[in-house]
Design a protein around this motif. Structure first.
Motif, PDB file in Angstrom:
ATOM      1  N   LYS A 240       9.940  23.893  69.196  1.00  0.00           N
ATOM      2  CA  LYS A 240       9.419  24.744  68.169  1.00  0.00           C
ATOM      3  C   LYS A 240       9.442  23.681  66.826  1.00  0.00           C
ATOM      4  CE  LYS A 240       9.899  29.501  69.373  1.00  0.00           C
ATOM      5  NZ  LYS A 240      10.479  30.906  69.031  1.00  0.00           N
ATOM      6  N   GLN A 241      10.506  22.898  66.726  1.00  0.00           N
ATOM      7  CA  GLN A 241      10.700  22.204  65.443  1.00  0.00           C
ATOM      8  C   GLN A 241       9.808  20.877  65.718  1.00  0.00           C
ATOM      9  OE1 GLN A 241      15.097  21.189  65.862  1.00  0.00           O
ATOM     10  NE2 GLN A 241      15.604  22.683  64.131  1.00  0.00           N
ATOM     11  N   GLN A 242       9.618  20.407  66.791  1.00  0.00           N
ATOM     12  CA  GLN A 242       8.717  19.304  67.009  1.00  0.00           C
ATOM     13  C   GLN A 242       7.348  19.733  66.649  1.00  0.00           C
ATOM     14  OE1 GLN A 242       9.554  17.929  71.256  1.00  0.00           O
ATOM     15  NE2 GLN A 242       9.777  15.827  70.140  1.00  0.00           N
ATOM     16  N   LEU A 243       6.915  20.961  67.256  1.00  0.00           N
ATOM     17  CA  LEU A 243       5.564  21.398  66.846  1.00  0.00           C
ATOM     18  C   LEU A 243       5.318  21.594  65.362  1.00  0.00           C
ATOM     19  CD1 LEU A 243       2.952  22.589  67.909  1.00  0.00           C
ATOM     20  CD2 LEU A 243       4.053  24.931  68.102  1.00  0.00           C
ATOM     21  N   ALA A 244       6.371  22.048  64.541  1.00  0.00           N
ATOM     22  CA  ALA A 244       6.164  22.295  63.404  1.00  0.00           C
ATOM     23  C   ALA A 244       6.095  20.823  62.519  1.00  0.00           C
ATOM     24  CB  ALA A 244       7.446  23.196  62.662  1.00  0.00           C
ATOM     25  N   ILE A 245       6.684  19.899  63.077  1.00  0.00           N
ATOM     26  CA  ILE A 245       6.347  18.619  62.538  1.00  0.00           C
ATOM     27  C   ILE A 245       5.175  18.058  62.860  1.00  0.00           C
ATOM     28  CG2 ILE A 245       7.066  16.240  62.799  1.00  0.00           C
ATOM     29  CD1 ILE A 245       9.901  17.087  63.367  1.00  0.00           C
ATOM     30  N   TYR A 246       4.476  18.349  64.059  1.00  0.00           N
ATOM     31  CA  TYR A 246       3.107  17.945  64.462  1.00  0.00           C
ATOM     32  C   TYR A 246       2.218  18.673  63.749  1.00  0.00           C
ATOM     33  CZ  TYR A 246       5.641  15.305  68.422  1.00  0.00           C
ATOM     34  OH  TYR A 246       6.493  14.803  68.996  1.00  0.00           O
ATOM     35  N   GLN A 247       2.384  19.952  63.638  1.00  0.00           N
ATOM     36  CA  GLN A 247       1.526  20.814  62.684  1.00  0.00           C
ATOM     37  C   GLN A 247       1.388  20.116  61.239  1.00  0.00           C
ATOM     38  OE1 GLN A 247       2.918  24.499  63.704  1.00  0.00           O
ATOM     39  NE2 GLN A 247       1.340  24.980  65.086  1.00  0.00           N
ATOM     40  N   THR A 248       2.438  19.819  60.692  1.00  0.00           N
ATOM     41  CA  THR A 248       2.531  19.360  59.500  1.00  0.00           C
ATOM     42  C   THR A 248       1.944  17.876  59.362  1.00  0.00           C
ATOM     43  OG1 THR A 248       4.681  20.482  58.813  1.00  0.00           O
ATOM     44  CG2 THR A 248       4.110  18.588  57.390  1.00  0.00           C
ATOM     45  N   ALA A 249       2.021  17.216  60.133  1.00  0.00           N
ATOM     46  CA  ALA A 249       1.369  15.860  60.329  1.00  0.00           C
ATOM     47  C   ALA A 249      -0.058  16.176  60.483  1.00  0.00           C
ATOM     48  CB  ALA A 249       1.951  15.051  61.207  1.00  0.00           C
ATOM     49  N   ARG A 250      -0.731  16.815  61.351  1.00  0.00           N
ATOM     50  CA  ARG A 250      -1.895  17.216  61.415  1.00  0.00           C
ATOM     51  C   ARG A 250      -2.666  17.699  60.153  1.00  0.00           C
ATOM     52  NH1 ARG A 250      -6.164  20.099  62.423  1.00  0.00           N
ATOM     53  NH2 ARG A 250      -7.618  19.604  64.199  1.00  0.00           N
ATOM     54  N   VAL A 251      -2.073  18.523  59.344  1.00  0.00           N
ATOM     55  CA  VAL A 251      -2.528  18.969  58.196  1.00  0.00           C
ATOM     56  C   VAL A 251      -2.757  17.845  57.225  1.00  0.00           C
ATOM     57  CG1 VAL A 251      -2.149  20.364  55.962  1.00  0.00           C
ATOM     58  CG2 VAL A 251      -1.838  21.341  58.424  1.00  0.00           C
ATOM     59  N   ALA A 252      -1.544  16.719  57.353  1.00  0.00           N
ATOM     60  CA  ALA A 252      -1.690  15.692  56.389  1.00  0.00           C
ATOM     61  C   ALA A 252      -2.736  14.688  56.695  1.00  0.00           C
ATOM     62  CB  ALA A 252      -0.299  14.915  56.328  1.00  0.00           C
ATOM     63  N   TYR A 253      -2.913  14.509  58.003  1.00  0.00           N
ATOM     64  CA  TYR A 253      -4.151  13.710  58.587  1.00  0.00           C
ATOM     65  C   TYR A 253      -5.261  14.160  58.349  1.00  0.00           C
ATOM     66  CZ  TYR A 253      -0.369  11.351  61.315  1.00  0.00           C
ATOM     67  OH  TYR A 253       0.919  10.742  61.796  1.00  0.00           O
ATOM     68  N   ALA A 254      -5.482  15.489  58.220  1.00  0.00           N
ATOM     69  CA  ALA A 254      -6.864  16.214  58.143  1.00  0.00           C
ATOM     70  C   ALA A 254      -6.855  16.147  56.610  1.00  0.00           C
ATOM     71  CB  ALA A 254      -6.886  17.492  58.575  1.00  0.00           C
ATOM     72  N   ARG A 255      -6.169  16.070  55.596  1.00  0.00           N
ATOM     73  CA  ARG A 255      -6.220  16.134  54.369  1.00  0.00           C
ATOM     74  C   ARG A 255      -6.742  14.453  54.014  1.00  0.00           C
ATOM     75  NH1 ARG A 255      -1.321  17.676  52.276  1.00  0.00           N
ATOM     76  NH2 ARG A 255      -2.152  20.084  52.523  1.00  0.00           N
ATOM     77  N   ALA A 256      -6.106  13.627  54.498  1.00  0.00           N
ATOM     78  CA  ALA A 256      -6.170  12.162  54.514  1.00  0.00           C
ATOM     79  C   ALA A 256      -7.779  11.993  54.625  1.00  0.00           C
ATOM     80  CB  ALA A 256      -5.538  11.142  55.070  1.00  0.00           C
ATOM     81  N   LEU A 257      -8.153  12.432  56.002  1.00  0.00           N
ATOM     82  CA  LEU A 257      -9.457  12.030  56.680  1.00  0.00           C
ATOM     83  C   LEU A 257     -10.754  12.633  55.414  1.00  0.00           C
ATOM     84  CD1 LEU A 257     -11.635  11.425  58.288  1.00  0.00           C
ATOM     85  CD2 LEU A 257     -10.985  13.509  59.776  1.00  0.00           C
ATOM     86  N   SER A 258     -10.263  13.976  55.024  1.00  0.00           N
ATOM     87  CA  SER A 258     -11.041  14.623  54.063  1.00  0.00           C
ATOM     88  C   SER A 258     -11.353  13.738  52.705  1.00  0.00           C
ATOM     89  CB  SER A 258     -10.736  15.987  53.798  1.00  0.00           C
ATOM     90  OG  SER A 258     -11.463  16.581  52.963  1.00  0.00           O
ATOM     91  N   GLU A 259     -10.364  13.000  52.470  1.00  0.00           N
ATOM     92  CA  GLU A 259     -10.409  12.339  51.117  1.00  0.00           C
ATOM     93  C   GLU A 259     -11.168  11.070  51.490  1.00  0.00           C
ATOM     94  OE1 GLU A 259      -6.360  11.842  49.725  1.00  0.00           O
ATOM     95  OE2 GLU A 259      -6.076  13.934  49.188  1.00  0.00           O
ATOM     96  N   GLU A 260     -11.055  10.600  52.666  1.00  0.00           N
ATOM     97  CA  GLU A 260     -11.819   9.298  53.027  1.00  0.00           C
ATOM     98  C   GLU A 260     -13.431   9.468  53.475  1.00  0.00           C
ATOM     99  OE1 GLU A 260     -10.596   6.107  52.827  1.00  0.00           O
ATOM    100  OE2 GLU A 260      -8.925   7.004  51.779  1.00  0.00           O
ATOM    101  N   LEU A 261     -13.846  10.633  53.816  1.00  0.00           N
ATOM    102  CA  LEU A 261     -15.304  11.130  54.039  1.00  0.00           C
ATOM    103  C   LEU A 261     -16.219  11.066  52.674  1.00  0.00           C
ATOM    104  CD1 LEU A 261     -14.623  14.166  56.304  1.00  0.00           C
ATOM    105  CD2 LEU A 261     -15.156  11.719  56.980  1.00  0.00           C
ATOM    106  N   PRO A 262     -17.347  10.622  52.869  1.00  0.00           N
ATOM    107  CA  PRO A 262     -18.135  10.273  52.035  1.00  0.00           C
ATOM    108  C   PRO A 262     -18.513  11.698  51.112  1.00  0.00           C
ATOM    109  CG  PRO A 262     -19.200   9.455  53.929  1.00  0.00           C
ATOM    110  CD  PRO A 262     -17.862   9.905  54.185  1.00  0.00           C
ATOM    111  N   LYS A 263     -18.502  11.633  49.867  1.00  0.00           N
ATOM    112  CA  LYS A 263     -18.887  12.878  49.196  1.00  0.00           C
ATOM    113  C   LYS A 263     -20.318  13.115  49.125  1.00  0.00           C
ATOM    114  CE  LYS A 263     -14.704  13.077  48.069  1.00  0.00           C
ATOM    115  NZ  LYS A 263     -13.980  13.143  49.497  1.00  0.00           N
ATOM    116  N   GLU A 264     -20.678  14.425  49.456  1.00  0.00           N
ATOM    117  CA  GLU A 264     -22.114  14.904  49.340  1.00  0.00           C
ATOM    118  C   GLU A 264     -22.733  14.521  47.845  1.00  0.00           C
ATOM    119  OE1 GLU A 264     -23.466  18.404  51.072  1.00  0.00           O
ATOM    120  OE2 GLU A 264     -21.906  18.376  52.616  1.00  0.00           O
ATOM    121  N   LYS A 265     -23.851  14.130  47.930  1.00  0.00           N
ATOM    122  CA  LYS A 265     -24.653  13.924  46.711  1.00  0.00           C
ATOM    123  C   LYS A 265     -25.577  15.183  46.561  1.00  0.00           C
ATOM    124  CE  LYS A 265     -24.092   9.016  46.767  1.00  0.00           C
ATOM    125  NZ  LYS A 265     -24.803   7.682  46.667  1.00  0.00           N
ATOM    126  N   HIS A 266     -25.536  15.741  45.324  1.00  0.00           N
ATOM    127  CA  HIS A 266     -26.378  16.813  44.932  1.00  0.00           C
ATOM    128  C   HIS A 266     -27.432  16.443  44.237  1.00  0.00           C
ATOM    129  CE1 HIS A 266     -24.353  19.725  47.498  1.00  0.00           C
ATOM    130  NE2 HIS A 266     -23.077  19.250  46.921  1.00  0.00           N
TER     131      HIS A 266
END
Length: 68
Positions: free
Chosen positions: A42-68
Motif C-alpha cells: 500500500k505504501q508503494q502504491l501511494a508512492i507510485y500514484q504520487t509519481a504518476r500525478v507528478a508525471y502527468a502534470r509535467a507532461l501537461s506542462e510540456e504539451l503545446p497550448k491550444e491557440k484560440h
C-alpha cells in the motif's frame, strides 16, 4: 515476542498465542507477515500514484497550448 504480539483477536475473540497449537501459531505468523506485506505494498502504491500525478502534470506542462 512483545506483549501485544502474544494475543490475537479473531472474530471478536482474543486468544493468547502461546496457548495455541504449533500449527495455529504458524498461521498467526503467516497472517502477521501477510499484513506487513500488504501494508508495504500500500505504501508503494501511494508512492507510485504520487509519481504518476507528478508525471502527468509535467507532461501537461510540456504539451503545446491550444491557440484560440
Amino acid at each position: 515476542m512483545a506483549d501485544n504480539e502474544q494475543t490475537i483477536t479473531i472474530d471478536g475473540q482474543s486468544y493468547n498465542t502461546t496457548e495455541l497449537s504449533e500449527n495455529a501459531q504458524n498461521q498467526v505468523l503467516n497472517l502477521r507477515v501477510t499484513d506487513q506485506e500488504i501494508a508495504r505494498l500500500k505504501q508503494q502504491l501511494a508512492i507510485y500514484q504520487t509519481a504518476r500525478v507528478a508525471y502527468a502534470r509535467a507532461l501537461s506542462e510540456e504539451l503545446p497550448k491550444e491557440k484560440h
